[in-house]
Design a protein around this motif. Structure first.
Motif, PDB file in Angstrom:
ATOM      1  N   ARG A 162       0.806  -1.219   0.000  1.00  0.00           N
ATOM      2  CA  ARG A 162       0.000   0.000   0.000  1.00  0.00           C
ATOM      3  C   ARG A 162       0.844   1.275   0.000  1.00  0.00           C
ATOM      4  N   VAL A 163       2.037   1.207   0.608  1.00  0.00           N
ATOM      5  CA  VAL A 163       2.856   2.421   0.692  1.00  0.00           C
ATOM      6  C   VAL A 163       4.034   2.403  -0.280  1.00  0.00           C
ATOM      7  N   ALA A 164       4.123   1.301  -1.064  1.00  0.00           N
ATOM      8  CA  ALA A 164       5.322   1.119  -1.887  1.00  0.00           C
ATOM      9  C   ALA A 164       5.591   2.296  -2.815  1.00  0.00           C
ATOM     10  N   ASP A 165       4.524   2.916  -3.327  1.00  0.00           N
ATOM     11  CA  ASP A 165       4.745   4.009  -4.274  1.00  0.00           C
ATOM     12  C   ASP A 165       5.381   5.226  -3.615  1.00  0.00           C
ATOM     13  N   GLU A 166       5.057   5.421  -2.337  1.00  0.00           N
ATOM     14  CA  GLU A 166       5.559   6.621  -1.669  1.00  0.00           C
ATOM     15  C   GLU A 166       6.917   6.416  -1.000  1.00  0.00           C
ATOM     16  N   ALA A 167       7.170   5.202  -0.551  1.00  0.00           N
ATOM     17  CA  ALA A 167       8.375   4.981   0.250  1.00  0.00           C
ATOM     18  C   ALA A 167       9.631   5.085  -0.605  1.00  0.00           C
TER      19      ALA A 167
ATOM     20  N   THR B 192       8.322  -8.419  -5.575  1.00  0.00           N
ATOM     21  CA  THR B 192       7.588  -8.807  -4.370  1.00  0.00           C
ATOM     22  C   THR B 192       6.099  -8.487  -4.493  1.00  0.00           C
ATOM     23  N   PHE B 193       5.813  -7.346  -5.107  1.00  0.00           N
ATOM     24  CA  PHE B 193       4.421  -6.906  -5.148  1.00  0.00           C
ATOM     25  C   PHE B 193       3.700  -7.267  -6.439  1.00  0.00           C
TER      26      PHE B 193
END
Lengths: 464, 464
Positions: A162-167, B192-193
């Motif tokens: 869920r946060v992969a785009d921002e991290a 991973t995603f």
């Protein structure tokens, strides 16, 4: 070097297109360019062509472009944007970059920019602004992901997705408890290859190495270098995880700190900011360099006074002046070398405060050996080649050679020791060791060298 | 700074235990120490305590310990190990570290070490040894994973799982074709995603930025800095992927290059190797510093000759000597500043060869402004404070002040220009710009400054 060639050629082609006023060609190139190349091209353009290029950059490419630009240039572009596009652009800029820009802005522009931020971002920015530019808190990114110990690997992956785009960094994910205290980290590969039902607590490596937000950025970088870390957690005073310093920050910090060390050692004051050499206006260059030059010039009058007050001795044996600049300069050179060695060792964290005596002893020996060798060279040179115009005869040659040789030996030994000790002394009284820059050391040892030489001359040559 | 405190305290406690000869305490501490801390502690111990510490380190901890140690120390420890344990240790050391060690060894030890390697490692090491220490090939790690485009994400993860323990970097995984040519990369998070049936070709980012193995390490590091890269692919001449330069290599390269720049600018020759300042023997320090000192001393005799040959002028108005060292030093200081600015800008890749005229024009203006300001300071000082002992009267004061002011202006403008131009000239003839170190520039502008000053004195004061 095909790839290298290709990299620079895109950037070069954009510059050429802008020089030629060929907007179509430039627009076609833009989507292919990396933001770093776009920024480098922009930086090398003259004023009018910069403005033309700005009109061509699509709105969505502006945030990554601003990230690569020197803050001062980004701020001046932002200052000229209408509120609507400005607000949109600001939302897309990561927190840490935004704070750099806010720090660069003058009061009015800063207030206006704050006003355009969403409430949550305004709060985040205000919090980050507390930390000085050169602290871990001022450098960290807050776009990171964290996990709880009691999650399973499956839950962890879902939460990260869920946060992969921002991290900004996902290679190291920190495990925190419910209060935000760091319990350790997992690597993304551990998650990827683990059984989905494994608990995070089972793969948590328990590494709690971290720094406080108030820690000096150089110290933080040194820790990352020492332990080969990809990211370093930054904590508030209660030990809660605030953000991460990432590998690219570490490279930037290291570059800034080396530039600063290099400049200090040449007596250049202030901050190089992030503007390139050519883009820094002449007056800013002057402002950074003039202070030391004036101070050292007045200090340099001391050396002149020393020579002047030995007028009688010098007039009697004027040949003494031939070796005078050399003896003086040898002191400056050896002192400068010793200072560089010691300042660098301190920067790399090699010297504990207790090492003072070991450094002094080492440099004493280094200075002594160099003094003996150079002294021997010059004494030999005087015996072999003393030309007629020097008007030295018989017994006087031996005395003259002794004066030069002994002065050189004392000057080099003393200067090497002074060059090594002054930076350590500076640190002891909480000054930046590099501030005792090599021109300052040179100026000091110039005067001492003259005193040594001219007093020896008076004694050995029985002058005055 | 609790964490920081804890880090250093483990290291400090080991050092204390060794000083006290308390092997039990040391052994208890060892498993808790990071290899970097163990190496730092080892480095700070005297000879006998080092030997004692070595006997305490368990065999399985030796390979990571050797990775953190300066190569020269690791080699000398390896030289004292019996063949059996030595062979086991060597097998556990990564290829790139092994090659650093082999490069450090003398002929016999190198041959013997080669002999103990497994055949496959021997071949790998021999291949890596082709590349110079300072090239991308000499720095890269060969412990990396790669993928093929037609794999599915599920297959990719399975294939990575098998090599995960060996691969140094998994955050960026390069996609290669069947010949080994780089087609792009995927991030571990993408794998991973992603859905397990996705083809790698669908998530390949197509980024083929890379360098050849023969590329200078500094150039490779600059590319990683510019593009914020976590890893940079290194290719053979046919474009096949050989290895990766990783983020921690980039930090090391940057540190080495800054140290080199700092040292060159103080006239320190050769390589700092990776030994710390205190662990470098006195004679190695002398060897690195003495060359420039001797050369510059003989060059410095030119300045002395200049003064000597103006003996008559100086004897007539001996007050000229008061301003002589100051004028000379102001040239050295401004020239050194200009050189530092320009050399640093070149190191950071800011100056294209075509920038020569822009640099010269900028430094000419900087020098002129600084010259005017300092000149004005000194002229004012002469008018206000010329003391009686200088024996200057009436009209002579004006001429004296003009001589000093004009000489200072010319000297500073010329020196600033010389300091900026010489490093650019050095690069044009393929010399390291930093080699035209600031002591060399100082020595050159010393002599020119004297000529300017004493000739002006002759003309304006109507001497000789």
């Amino acid at each position: 070097m095909d790839e290298e060639h290709e990299i620079s050629s895109l950037q070069e082609r954009l510059i050429t297109a802008m020089h030629d006023g060929d907007s179509d060609a430039a627009s076609t190139l833009l989507p292919e360019l990396h933001p770093a190349e776009l920024a480098a091209a922009y930086e090398s353009l003259p004023e009018e062509e910069r403005a033309a290029l700005l009109t061509l950059i699509p709105a969505e490419s502006l945030p990554p472009f601003f990230q690569q630009l020197p803050a001062s240039d980004a701020v001046s572009i932002l200052g000229g944007m209408p509120d609507g596009p400005l607000a949109n652009t600001l939302e897309e800029i990561p927190d840490d970059v935004l704070v750099d820009l806010l720090q660069e802005m003058e009061g009015f522009q800063r207030g206006h920019t704050f006003h355009l931020l969403s409430i949550s971002r305004r709060r985040a920015a205000r919090e980050l602004l507390h930390y000085g530019e050169d602290t871990a808190g001022g450098r960290m990114t807050t776009a990171f992901a964290s996990l709880q110990e009691d999650m399973t690997v499956r839950e962890a992956i879902e939460s990260l997705r869920r946060v992969a785009d921002e991290a900004e960094v996902l290679s190291r994910i920190y495990v925190v408890d419910y209060e935000g205290l760091v319990l350790g980290k997992v690597r993304l590969r551990d998650l990827t290859f683990a059984e989905p039902d494994t608990r995070i607590s089972a793969i948590n490596d328990g590494d709690t190495r971290a720094v406080l937000a108030s820690t000096d950025q150089e110290k933080a970088m040194r820790i990352m270098v020492k332990y080969d870390m990809l990211a370093l957690p930054v904590l508030d005073d209660d030990g809660r995880l605030l953000g991460l310093i990432t590998h690219d920050d570490a490279l930037e910090i290291q570059e800034e700190e080396s530039t600063e060390d290099l400049e200090r050692q040449s007596g250049i004051a202030g901050d190089s900011a992030d503007e390139s050499y050519l883009n820094t206006p002449v007056f800013r260059h002057v402002r950074r360099r003039l202070g030391w030059i004036i101070s050292l010039a007045f200090l340099g009058l001391i050396s002149g006074g020393v020579i002047f007050s030995y007028q009688d001795q010098l007039s009697t044996v004027f040949a003494l002046t031939i070796y005078l600049p050399m003896i003086v300069a040898a002191g400056g050179n050896t002192g400068g070398q010793a200072a560089t060695m010691v300042v660098r060792a301190m920067s790399l964290g090699e010297l504990t405060p207790g090492a003072f005596l070991r450094v002094a002893w080492k440099e004493f020996r280094v200075g002594l050996i160099m003094g003996v060798v150079l002294s021997a060279c010059m004494v030999t040179q005087i015996y072999l080649f003393h030309p007629g115009f020097m008007k030295l005869e018989g017994a006087l040659i031996g005395q003259f050679a002794s004066t030069v040789g002994l002065a050189l030996l004392m000057q080099i030994t003393a200067s090497t020791l002074i060059g090594a000790i002054l930076p350590i002394g500076a640190r002891a009284i909480k000054l930046d060791p590099a501030v005792i820059a090599s021109p300052a050391i040179t100026t000091i040892v110039d005067a001492t060298g003259l005193l040594i030489y001219l007093n020896l001359a008076r004694g050995i040559l029985h002058l005055g």
